[in-house]
Design an enzyme around this catalytic site. Structure first.
Site, PDB file in Angstrom:
ATOM      1  N   LEU A   1      26.652  54.316  46.892  1.00  0.00           N
ATOM      2  CA  LEU A   1      26.487  55.708  47.280  1.00  0.00           C
ATOM      3  C   LEU A   1      27.624  56.455  46.598  1.00  0.00           C
ATOM      4  O   LEU A   1      28.759  55.973  46.601  1.00  0.00           O
ATOM      5  CB  LEU A   1      26.595  55.895  48.802  1.00  0.00           C
ATOM      6  CG  LEU A   1      25.425  55.482  49.692  1.00  0.00           C
ATOM      7  CD1 LEU A   1      25.768  55.767  51.149  1.00  0.00           C
ATOM      8  CD2 LEU A   1      24.142  56.197  49.306  1.00  0.00           C
ATOM      9  N   ASP A   2      27.348  57.612  46.024  1.00  0.00           N
ATOM     10  CA  ASP A   2      28.427  58.420  45.458  1.00  0.00           C
ATOM     11  C   ASP A   2      29.467  58.695  46.532  1.00  0.00           C
ATOM     12  O   ASP A   2      29.138  58.794  47.716  1.00  0.00           O
ATOM     13  CB  ASP A   2      27.884  59.766  44.961  1.00  0.00           C
ATOM     14  CG  ASP A   2      26.918  59.604  43.799  1.00  0.00           C
ATOM     15  OD1 ASP A   2      26.989  58.582  43.108  1.00  0.00           O
ATOM     16  OD2 ASP A   2      26.097  60.523  43.601  1.00  0.00           O
TER      17      ASP A   2
END
Length: 227
Positions: free
Chosen positions: A54-55
């Site tokens: 996930l960023d």
């Protein structure tokens, strides 16, 4: 920083990642910087294996493995596109329902692109009083997003390319709109949340489904412009 745990057994752990927290260490971070696998490792006293990304600016549900064997099994599920990921985004405009399939850049400062597929469905739209440049009464929409592929910033790139910029995206998004919404609501974040994750337990073979509550900031912004 406390990380909410949604599920844990001897093989895997599923947690809710807060915004502005990288999943793992990278070369650009200070030595003492916090990152998810370190924090979860400190909380559990176990070695943590990352299996998907996930960023750092994206919040929501993420699964981590507690052994290299389980990490390998989960990684294969992601590579075979057997994992269902559902995000909620707050975007500019009303994209309706459909699929984006343009190629996207594979990393920052690269010109190389790879195929990417993103399915989306608009859940709710509000018309605001925001007007700037040639835009008047800009609409904002909550959108359910289901990526088929997992490229770098794929969702952010796809929505920006199609003029439905994700609110709070400081890399690909509409910087003027971001400033206006921040000034109006005092909410600063990327409005992208990993709401749901579905996969097969790598040891048990059972279907696992985990959901993360939509952060309050999403409705706070929508409610502000409904007035």
């Amino acid at each position: 920083m406390e990380i909410p745990i949604l599920y844990q057994d001897e093989h895997i752990i599923v947690v809710e990642k807060p915004i502005d927290l990288p999943v793992h260490k990278n070369d650009f971070m200070p030595n003492d910087a916090a990152y998810l696998t370190k924090l979860v490792g400190d909380m559990t006293g176990k070695w943590i294996y990352n299996v998907h990304r996930l960023d750092s600016k994206t919040s929501g549900v993420i699964v981590l493995a507690l052994s290299s064997e389980m990490a390998k099994e989960l990684t294969l599920q992601f590579e075979r596109k057997e994992v269902q990921k559902t995000y909620i985004a707050l975007v500019q405009g009303n994209p309706g329902t459909g699929t984006f399939d343009q190629k996207v850049l594979v990393k920052k400062k690269s010109k190389f692109k790879k195929p990417a597929v993103t399915h989306y469905k608009t859940l709710e739209t509000v018309e605001t009083n925001i007007s700037y440049k040639e835009k008047e009464n800009v609409a904002l929409s909550l959108v359910e997003v289901k990526p088929e592929t997992g490229r770098w910033h794929q969702l952010r790139q796809h929505f920006a390319k199609n003029q439905f910029d994700i609110v709070g995206d400081t890399h690909h998004g509409d910087f003027t709109l971001n400033k206006i919404i921040l000034a109006d609501t005092d909410v600063r974040r990327l409005f992208l949340h990993a709401q749901k994750l579905e996969f097969v337990h790598p040891a048990e073979g059972t279907k696992m489904v985990f959901e993360s509550k939509l952060p309050d900031e999403f409705q706070k912004v929508m409610e502000h412009y409904k007035k």
